[in-house]
Design an enzyme around this catalytic site. Structure first.
Site, PDB file in Angstrom:
ATOM      1  N   ASP A 193       4.161 -42.995  11.884  1.00  0.00           N
ATOM      2  CA  ASP A 193       3.909 -41.681  11.292  1.00  0.00           C
ATOM      3  C   ASP A 193       3.796 -41.921   9.795  1.00  0.00           C
ATOM      4  O   ASP A 193       4.771 -42.306   9.151  1.00  0.00           O
ATOM      5  CB  ASP A 193       5.097 -40.758  11.615  1.00  0.00           C
ATOM      6  N   TYR A 252      19.526 -42.140   9.780  1.00  0.00           N
ATOM      7  CA  TYR A 252      18.314 -41.645  10.420  1.00  0.00           C
ATOM      8  C   TYR A 252      17.233 -41.351   9.389  1.00  0.00           C
ATOM      9  O   TYR A 252      17.473 -40.710   8.383  1.00  0.00           O
ATOM     10  CB  TYR A 252      18.616 -40.370  11.203  1.00  0.00           C
ATOM     11  N   LYS A 267      12.880 -39.624  14.122  1.00  0.00           N
ATOM     12  CA  LYS A 267      13.095 -40.089  15.492  1.00  0.00           C
ATOM     13  C   LYS A 267      12.180 -41.282  15.744  1.00  0.00           C
ATOM     14  O   LYS A 267      11.170 -41.450  15.078  1.00  0.00           O
ATOM     15  CB  LYS A 267      12.785 -38.957  16.479  1.00  0.00           C
TER      16      LYS A 267
HETATM   17  C1  F6R Z   1       9.454 -37.009  14.560  1.00  0.00           C
HETATM   18  C2  F6R Z   1       9.775 -35.961  13.589  1.00  0.00           C
HETATM   19  C3  F6R Z   1      11.136 -35.452  13.410  1.00  0.00           C
HETATM   20  C4  F6R Z   1      11.487 -35.464  11.934  1.00  0.00           C
HETATM   21  C5  F6R Z   1      12.640 -34.575  11.641  1.00  0.00           C
HETATM   22  C6  F6R Z   1      13.024 -34.621  10.161  1.00  0.00           C
HETATM   23  O1  F6R Z   1       8.101 -37.188  14.563  1.00  0.00           O
HETATM   24  O2  F6R Z   1       8.884 -35.519  12.910  1.00  0.00           O
HETATM   25  O3  F6R Z   1      12.083 -36.141  14.159  1.00  0.00           O
HETATM   26  O4  F6R Z   1      11.756 -36.759  11.509  1.00  0.00           O
HETATM   27  O5  F6R Z   1      12.283 -33.284  12.027  1.00  0.00           O
HETATM   28  O6  F6R Z   1      12.144 -33.876   9.429  1.00  0.00           O
HETATM   29  P1  F6R Z   1      12.253 -33.661   7.863  1.00  0.00           P
HETATM   30  O7  F6R Z   1      11.872 -34.973   7.243  1.00  0.00           O
HETATM   31  O8  F6R Z   1      11.224 -32.619   7.613  1.00  0.00           O
HETATM   32  O9  F6R Z   1      13.637 -33.230   7.527  1.00  0.00           O
HETATM   33 MG    MG Z   2       6.529 -38.496  15.232  1.00  0.00          MG
HETATM   34 MG    MG Z   3       7.617 -37.066  12.225  1.00  0.00          MG
END
Ligand code: F6R
Ligand code: MG
Ligand code: MG
Length: 369
Positions: A11, A230, A233
């Site tokens: 991503d 983290y 995901k």
């Molecule tokens: C996986 C994904 C989510 C984000 C999570 C954190 O593709 O997009 O798991 O990593 O929602 O998002 P932010 O960075 O916006 O806090």
């Molecule tokens: Mg993703």
């Molecule tokens: Mg993402």
């Protein structure tokens, strides 16, 4: 002929939140791969699932090949430039290291690869999932490879009579690859006991016990094991060879009709049902639901046929309706109990800080007898 299939996905930015990469970003990654990869690979395919871009290569260089991995890494770096130029959300978010070192394992992108002697007919499936993690494939793989309720070939075809060998990884271990090999059907209960825990024990590969050939390769990357916390995901990819000594395509797909609950969904911190979707699908309800796409190919002397979208069929519209219902049901209980993940799997540290603050405010009341 011995060939290698490699899926490398990342991503590196998306439109409107974590929805889908922009067309310009996808085009740039595709253009870079075809311009700079001339003579390196035999064939390639690029697609998106949710906010992730996956590149599939067929080539003759074996797994963990530096040139193939560098090509994918550089293509994602180029894509990141477009993402930054366009102001896409999360530009370059899965590229966790500054410089490329040998292969992309441990650098952020997910990778599933397999080298094998091509059969006369070589059908295979390319799975990509978003808003979830590698444990999402555990139940469908278990059911598709060991359960005659989904895999009728286990009863009908002598080619599968000996069963399959599962290689399972303990993804909580960070000092190296901690793995165990277990045979189905003898070790069925042991396999089930491990795969029950989708956040710790993940199927890495499956081999036929009849021919010894590899059927499955899953990306087992855990971003929080790399970054120490983290950073998103670990939206997983997977290659599954089908037919012959392996399950039929429909047997591998059958368990996706369950819409089983997986980790992920909003902010990577919830539980939601896995919805089978057409590749290229965006993300929507509650930054989800968690989705999985599947493209079916044949490969011949390393050349890929056109691909068919395995979840683009009226049957899966019916399943999608049911999965949407399951997603609404679990969302009705919001943050409570099993609707949200346990502390170690939350994508955010905020709740831990909050609980520490609250801990200081607790007082112990004497119990009067
Ligand atoms: C996986 C994904 C989510 C984000 C999570 C954190 O593709 O997009 O798991 O990593 O929602 O998002 P932010 O960075 O916006 O806090
Ligand atoms: Mg993703
Ligand atoms: Mg993402």
């Amino acid at each position: 002929m011995k060939i290698t299939l490699s899926i490398i996905k990342a991503d590196v930015g998306s439109v409107g939140g974590h929805i889908r990469p922009s067309q310009r970003l996808l085009n740039r990654v595709q253009e870079y791969v075809s311009d700079e990869g001339k003579g390196l690979f035999i064939d390639s395919f690029i697609g998106s699932t949710g906010d992730d871009i996956a590149v599939l290569f067929s080539h003759a260089h074996g797994v963990l090949n530096e040139s193939i991995h560098k090509l994918a890494w550089d293509a994602f770096m180029e894509g990141t430039k477009i993402a930054k130029e366009q102001g896409l959300y999360g530009a370059g978010q899965d590229l966790l290291k500054d410089a490329f070192t040998g292969n992309v394992r441990g650098m952020g992108p997910a990778v599933a690869e397999m080298e094998f002697e091509e059969r006369e007919n070589e059908p295979f499936l390319m799975f990509c999932a978003d808003k979830t993690d590698p444990g999402a494939y555990s139940l469908p793989l278990y059911l598709g490879f060991v359960d005659p309720m989904h895999n009728s070939g286990l009863i009908l075809s002598p080619k599968m009579a000996k069963g399959f060998k599962f290689t399972i990884m303990d993804v909580a271990y960070t000092e190296g690859d901690r793995i165990i090999e277990l045979n189905a059907p003898e070790n069925l209960y042991d396999i089930a006991a491990l795969l029950r825990d989708t956040e710790r024990f993940v199927v890495e590969s499956i081999h036929s016990r009849d021919t010894g050939e590899q059927a499955v390769a899953v990306s087992t990357t855990r971003l929080h094991n790399i970054a120490g916390k983290y950073t998103g995901k670990d939206d997983p990819v997977m290659i599954v060879r089908v037919q012959g000594a392996f399950p039929a395509t429909g047997e591998v797909l059958s368990p996706y009709g369950i819409g089983h609950f997986v980790a992920g969904f909003m902010r990577g911190s919830h539980v939601g049902p896995l919805m089978p979707v057409v590749q290229g699908s965006p993300i929507s309800f509650f930054d989800g639901p968690p989705i999985v796409s599947c493209r079916a190919f044949c490969v011949h002397k390393g050349s890929l046929t056109e691909s068919v979208d395995a979840f683009d069929h009226p049957y899966w519209d019916y399943i999608r309706g049911q999965v949407a219902q399951k997603a609404s049901d679990i969302r009705r209980q919001g943050f409570s109990g099993p609707a949200m993940l346990g502390y170690s799997e939350l994508e955010y540290g905020g709740i831990v800080v909050k609980l520490e603050e609250l801990d200081g405010k607790f007082r112990t009341r004497k119990v009067s007898s």
